[in-house]
Design an enzyme around this catalytic site. Structure first.
Site, PDB file in Angstrom:
ATOM      1  N   ALA A  18      -3.767  12.807   6.871  1.00  0.00           N
ATOM      2  CA  ALA A  18      -3.606  13.949   7.772  1.00  0.00           C
ATOM      3  C   ALA A  18      -4.500  15.112   7.357  1.00  0.00           C
ATOM      4  CB  ALA A  18      -2.140  14.382   7.779  1.00  0.00           C
TER       5      ALA A  18
ATOM      6  N   GLY B  92       0.850  -1.199   0.000  1.00  0.00           N
ATOM      7  CA  GLY B  92       0.000   0.000   0.000  1.00  0.00           C
ATOM      8  C   GLY B  92       0.882   1.243   0.000  1.00  0.00           C
ATOM      9  N   VAL B  93       0.254   2.381   0.320  1.00  0.00           N
ATOM     10  CA  VAL B  93       0.972   3.662   0.241  1.00  0.00           C
ATOM     11  C   VAL B  93       2.200   3.660   1.153  1.00  0.00           C
ATOM     12  CG1 VAL B  93       0.758   6.132   0.669  1.00  0.00           C
ATOM     13  CG2 VAL B  93      -1.153   4.883  -0.345  1.00  0.00           C
TER      14      VAL B  93
ATOM     15  N   ARG C 102      -3.910   0.202   9.309  1.00  0.00           N
ATOM     16  CA  ARG C 102      -3.860   0.813  10.630  1.00  0.00           C
ATOM     17  C   ARG C 102      -5.209   0.645  11.327  1.00  0.00           C
ATOM     18  NH1 ARG C 102       0.593   3.775  11.677  1.00  0.00           N
ATOM     19  NH2 ARG C 102      -0.520   5.087  13.164  1.00  0.00           N
TER      20      ARG C 102
ATOM     21  N   ASP D 106      -8.176   9.726  12.010  1.00  0.00           N
ATOM     22  CA  ASP D 106      -7.997   8.283  11.798  1.00  0.00           C
ATOM     23  C   ASP D 106      -8.906   7.436  12.683  1.00  0.00           C
ATOM     24  OD1 ASP D 106      -6.001   8.914  10.031  1.00  0.00           O
ATOM     25  OD2 ASP D 106      -4.437   7.718  11.017  1.00  0.00           O
TER      26      ASP D 106
ATOM     27  N   HIS E  97       3.937  28.741 -18.995  1.00  0.00           N
ATOM     28  CA  HIS E  97       4.799  27.887 -19.796  1.00  0.00           C
ATOM     29  C   HIS E  97       6.258  28.211 -19.494  1.00  0.00           C
ATOM     30  CE1 HIS E  97       6.273  25.566 -23.179  1.00  0.00           C
ATOM     31  NE2 HIS E  97       7.068  26.587 -23.470  1.00  0.00           N
TER      32      HIS E  97
HETATM   33  C1  LIG Z   1       4.620   6.173   7.647  1.00  0.00           C
HETATM   34  C2  LIG Z   1       3.385   7.011   7.482  1.00  0.00           C
HETATM   35  C3  LIG Z   1       3.357   7.985   6.517  1.00  0.00           C
HETATM   36  C4  LIG Z   1       2.221   8.763   6.346  1.00  0.00           C
HETATM   37  N1  LIG Z   1       2.237   9.713   5.381  1.00  0.00           N
HETATM   38  C5  LIG Z   1       1.148  10.477   5.189  1.00  0.00           C
HETATM   39  C6  LIG Z   1       1.157  11.493   4.208  1.00  0.00           C
HETATM   40  O1  LIG Z   1       2.148  11.716   3.511  1.00  0.00           O
HETATM   41  N2  LIG Z   1       0.038  12.255   4.061  1.00  0.00           N
HETATM   42  C7  LIG Z   1      -1.079  12.043   4.824  1.00  0.00           C
HETATM   43  O2  LIG Z   1      -2.073  12.757   4.635  1.00  0.00           O
HETATM   44  N3  LIG Z   1      -1.111  11.074   5.770  1.00  0.00           N
HETATM   45  C8  LIG Z   1      -0.021  10.299   5.972  1.00  0.00           C
HETATM   46  N4  LIG Z   1      -0.045   9.353   6.952  1.00  0.00           N
HETATM   47  C9  LIG Z   1      -1.276   9.192   7.753  1.00  0.00           C
HETATM   48  C10 LIG Z   1      -1.349  10.278   8.842  1.00  0.00           C
HETATM   49  O3  LIG Z   1      -0.208  10.206   9.640  1.00  0.00           O
HETATM   50  C11 LIG Z   1      -2.609  10.111   9.670  1.00  0.00           C
HETATM   51  O4  LIG Z   1      -3.732  10.058   8.825  1.00  0.00           O
HETATM   52  C12 LIG Z   1      -2.764  11.265  10.647  1.00  0.00           C
HETATM   53  O5  LIG Z   1      -1.674  11.347  11.525  1.00  0.00           O
HETATM   54  C13 LIG Z   1      -4.053  11.122  11.449  1.00  0.00           C
HETATM   55  O6  LIG Z   1      -4.184  12.225  12.287  1.00  0.00           O
HETATM   56  P1  LIG Z   1      -4.998  12.141  13.657  1.00  0.00           P
HETATM   57  O7  LIG Z   1      -4.965  13.521  14.214  1.00  0.00           O
HETATM   58  O8  LIG Z   1      -6.294  11.500  13.421  1.00  0.00           O
HETATM   59  O9  LIG Z   1      -4.187  11.144  14.598  1.00  0.00           O
HETATM   60  P2  LIG Z   1      -2.655  10.997  15.016  1.00  0.00           P
HETATM   61  O10 LIG Z   1      -1.752  11.759  14.140  1.00  0.00           O
HETATM   62  O11 LIG Z   1      -2.420   9.535  15.140  1.00  0.00           O
HETATM   63  O12 LIG Z   1      -2.582  11.670  16.441  1.00  0.00           O
HETATM   64  C14 LIG Z   1      -3.244  11.136  17.532  1.00  0.00           C
HETATM   65  C15 LIG Z   1      -2.595  11.660  18.801  1.00  0.00           C
HETATM   66  O13 LIG Z   1      -3.436  11.339  19.891  1.00  0.00           O
HETATM   67  C16 LIG Z   1      -2.637  10.914  20.980  1.00  0.00           C
HETATM   68  N5  LIG Z   1      -3.496  10.113  21.865  1.00  0.00           N
HETATM   69  C17 LIG Z   1      -4.066   8.921  21.617  1.00  0.00           C
HETATM   70  N6  LIG Z   1      -4.845   8.542  22.660  1.00  0.00           N
HETATM   71  C18 LIG Z   1      -4.751   9.531  23.579  1.00  0.00           C
HETATM   72  C19 LIG Z   1      -5.322   9.742  24.850  1.00  0.00           C
HETATM   73  N7  LIG Z   1      -6.176   8.860  25.387  1.00  0.00           N
HETATM   74  N8  LIG Z   1      -4.997  10.862  25.534  1.00  0.00           N
HETATM   75  C20 LIG Z   1      -4.145  11.778  24.998  1.00  0.00           C
HETATM   76  N9  LIG Z   1      -3.581  11.628  23.779  1.00  0.00           N
HETATM   77  C21 LIG Z   1      -3.886  10.522  23.086  1.00  0.00           C
HETATM   78  C22 LIG Z   1      -1.520  10.134  20.310  1.00  0.00           C
HETATM   79  O14 LIG Z   1      -0.415  10.022  21.183  1.00  0.00           O
HETATM   80  C23 LIG Z   1      -1.243  11.036  19.110  1.00  0.00           C
HETATM   81  O15 LIG Z   1      -0.323  12.038  19.445  1.00  0.00           O
HETATM   82  C24 LIG Z   1       1.095   8.563   7.167  1.00  0.00           C
HETATM   83  C25 LIG Z   1       1.109   7.592   8.161  1.00  0.00           C
HETATM   84  C26 LIG Z   1       2.243   6.827   8.328  1.00  0.00           C
HETATM   85  C27 LIG Z   1       2.258   5.805   9.417  1.00  0.00           C
END
Ligand SMILES: Cc1cc2nc3c(=O)[nH]c(=O)nc-3n(C[C@H](O)[C@H](O)[C@H](O)COP(=O)(O)OP(=O)(O)OC[C@H]3O[C@@H](n4cnc5c(N)ncnc54)[C@H](O)[C@@H]3O)c2cc1C
Length: 478
Positions: free
Chosen positions: A333, A194-195, A285, A325, A457
């Site tokens: 993101a 995948g990606v 994930r 997510d 261009h």
């Molecule tokens: C290798 C990799 C590359 C990626 N590249 C891209 C990309 O290029 N472009 C893109 O759009 N997406 C990319 N993604 C996906 C992207 O990282 C996620 O979609 C994004 O981070 C989701 O954001 P979020 O805010 O939902 O959660 P997250 O970024 O996962 O943040 C959640 C936060 O909540 C905290 N947390 C969890 N539970 C608790 C709690 N009970 N109390 C307090 N804090 C808590 C965690 O510690 C974390 O800091 C990539 C992912 C990976 C693994």
């Protein structure tokens, strides 16, 4: 710090920190609680994206691309470089610095916008007359109680492990270990093409690893448009990535010096076995609600463990929202950020909305892949009549000048109204070029609209315009 807030955001990833900032901009008293730590327990805002996702992967993709260019690409430009070498330690240090700059940037933005921040893990305690009570186990060991009228859950996702084979981040790597390797493995296996698998595979291949991807699905990059996926498979195979499709994994056995993977391939042949120095498992994930105590307050989850939300990210509980997510929709993101903005605006009395149909997808390989809207297969399946036009980068002057002529732009438009229904790009800077298509589709533009707009261009963006012209079978440069 007041312990009563208009809004408590759980999670400081791209969904959570953006929701917190937007809420504060709209005059709400906001607290964000995030558990991520680096080094000696220091807070590291930004979640998966900043710490072990988007940002570090792009830093290593950039560095490894420079390395590959120095090794194989400069001679064509008439540049001689004697014995380029790899200093992986320095490359990793640079990546860590980039991550830290992004962590610190969010801390600064919280201060600037007066968002209170607590470094710790939050859980639902109880419902109050005016909102919710959260327990916070602070990183320093203290327990705190916070009250908020609204709660946004933005707790992200965790990597899915292969059944019975936990990540040890030494031989069996999730994205975290795969981004932190101190040496280039001679052989690298990746379960899942995948990606994330393709991006991480590209990094380590460029740095010298022999990379093999084992993918369960029979079609390569099945989420992308078929034509683009076919081009991508050709390009990646030519680069030396070994990609096996339709594979069924029978066994993953980590040993002292290597990991043994036994699998069967799609052709129905016998069992094959491969040994890898390291193995990345990137098979998806899982939404993360660990320790949130969702059940205590009756927060509804679906069968996948994602928090159930409506089209506005409202959960089944009043004043509780969930984004990013941890809910349905693509795990990206920028999708999380859009939901963060929309939810904060709704909480503040506005009318925020996210249109999931215009969320762009990007794969940061070389060539890059990006798309928005529907694929040709989806249009066929829905029975919608469409016209299609495509234009290759080999016929674009800027791409020739840059030496990046692999790939094409493909546009799909409604046969009757000409509204753009999908744009699919494989080629140089696809990640940037796709924005024009997102803007166009957000304004419900037609392919003729793009065809009539002046594009500078020589730019790669002219290929987007030519694809729009191709929908009407009137390209100028092909
Ligand atoms: C290798 C990799 C590359 C990626 N590249 C891209 C990309 O290029 N472009 C893109 O759009 N997406 C990319 N993604 C996906 C992207 O990282 C996620 O979609 C994004 O981070 C989701 O954001 P979020 O805010 O939902 O959660 P997250 O970024 O996962 O943040 C959640 C936060 O909540 C905290 N947390 C969890 N539970 C608790 C709690 N009970 N109390 C307090 N804090 C808590 C965690 O510690 C974390 O800091 C990539 C992912 C990976 C693994």
């Amino acid at each position: 710090m007041s312990q009563d807030f208009d809004l408590a955001v759980i999670g400081g990833g791209p969904g959570g920190y953006v929701a917190a900032i937007r809420g504060a901009q709209l005059g709400l008293q906001v607290v964000c609680i995030d558990a991520w730590s680096r080094g000696e327990g220091e807070a590291a805002l930004g979640g998966t994206c900043t710490n072990v996702g988007c940002i570090p992967s792009k830093a290593l993709l950039q560095s490894s691309e420079h390395f590959a260019m120095a090794m194989h690409g400069l001679a064509e430009h008439g540049i001689r470089v004697a014995n380029p070498g790899l200093d992986l330690g320095r490359m990793q240090d640079r990546k860590d610095t980039v991550v830290r700059q992004n962590n610190d940037g969010i801390t600064y933005l919280f201060k600037k916008n007066k968002v209170a921040f607590v470094h710790g893990r939050a859980s639902f305690q109880s419902r109050t007359a005016s909102g919710w009570e959260l327990g916070v186990a602070a990183a320093g060991g203290n327990q705190e109680v916070l009250r908020a009228r609204n709660v946004v859950v933005a707790t992200g996702s965790n990597p899915r492990a292969f059944t019975g084979v936990p990540f040890d981040e030494s031989r069996i790597l999730s994205n975290t270990g795969a981004l932190a390797l101190a040496e280039v493995p001679k052989t690298l296996g990746i379960i899942g093409a995948g990606v994330i698998g393709l991006e991480l595979g590209s990094v380590w291949r460029r740095l010298g690893a022999q990379v093999t991807l084992l993918e369960a699905l029979p079609a390569f990059l099945g989420v992308a448009d078929e034509l683009i996926a076919k081009e991508a498979l050709k390009a990646f195979t030519k680069q030396g990535l070994k990609i096996h499709l339709g594979v069924q994994i029978d066994e993953i056995r980590p040993g002292k010096d290597a990991v043994l993977v036994r699998y069967r391939d799609a052709k129905g042949g016998g069992q094959e076995a491969l040994e890898f120095e390291r193995l990345i498992v990137s098979i998806g994930r899982v939404p993360n609600t660990d320790g949130l105590e969702a059940a205590r307050v009756g927060l509804a989850l679906d069968a996948r463990g994602a928090i159930v939300v409506d089209e506005h990210c409202a959960t089944n509980l009043p004043g509780v929202w969930a984004i990013g997510d941890v809910v349905r929709g693509p795990m990206l993101a920028h999708k999380a950020e859009e939901e963060g903005v929309a939810v904060a605006e709704r909480i503040a009395g506005g009318a925020g909305h996210v249109d999931l149909s215009t969320i762009p997808f990007v794969v940061y390989t070389e060539p890059e892949i990006a798309w928005v809207g529907q694929t040709e297969a989806q249009l066929k399946a829905s029975g919608r009549a469409y016209r299609s036009g495509s234009f290759p980068f080999s016929a674009n002057g800027r791409a020739r000048a840059a030496g990046h002529t692999t790939g094409l732009v493909k546009m799909l438009a409604d046969a009757a109204t000409d509204e753009i229904l999908g744009v699919h790009i494989i080629g140089p800077n696809a990640s940037e070029l796709i924005s024009e298509a997102v803007v166009a589709m957000s304004f419900r533009a037609s392919s003729e609209d793009i065809a009539r707009i002046c594009h500078a261009h020589p730019t790669l963006s002219e290929a987007v315009r030519e694809a729009a012209l191709a929908v009407d079978k009137r390209t100028l440069n092909l």
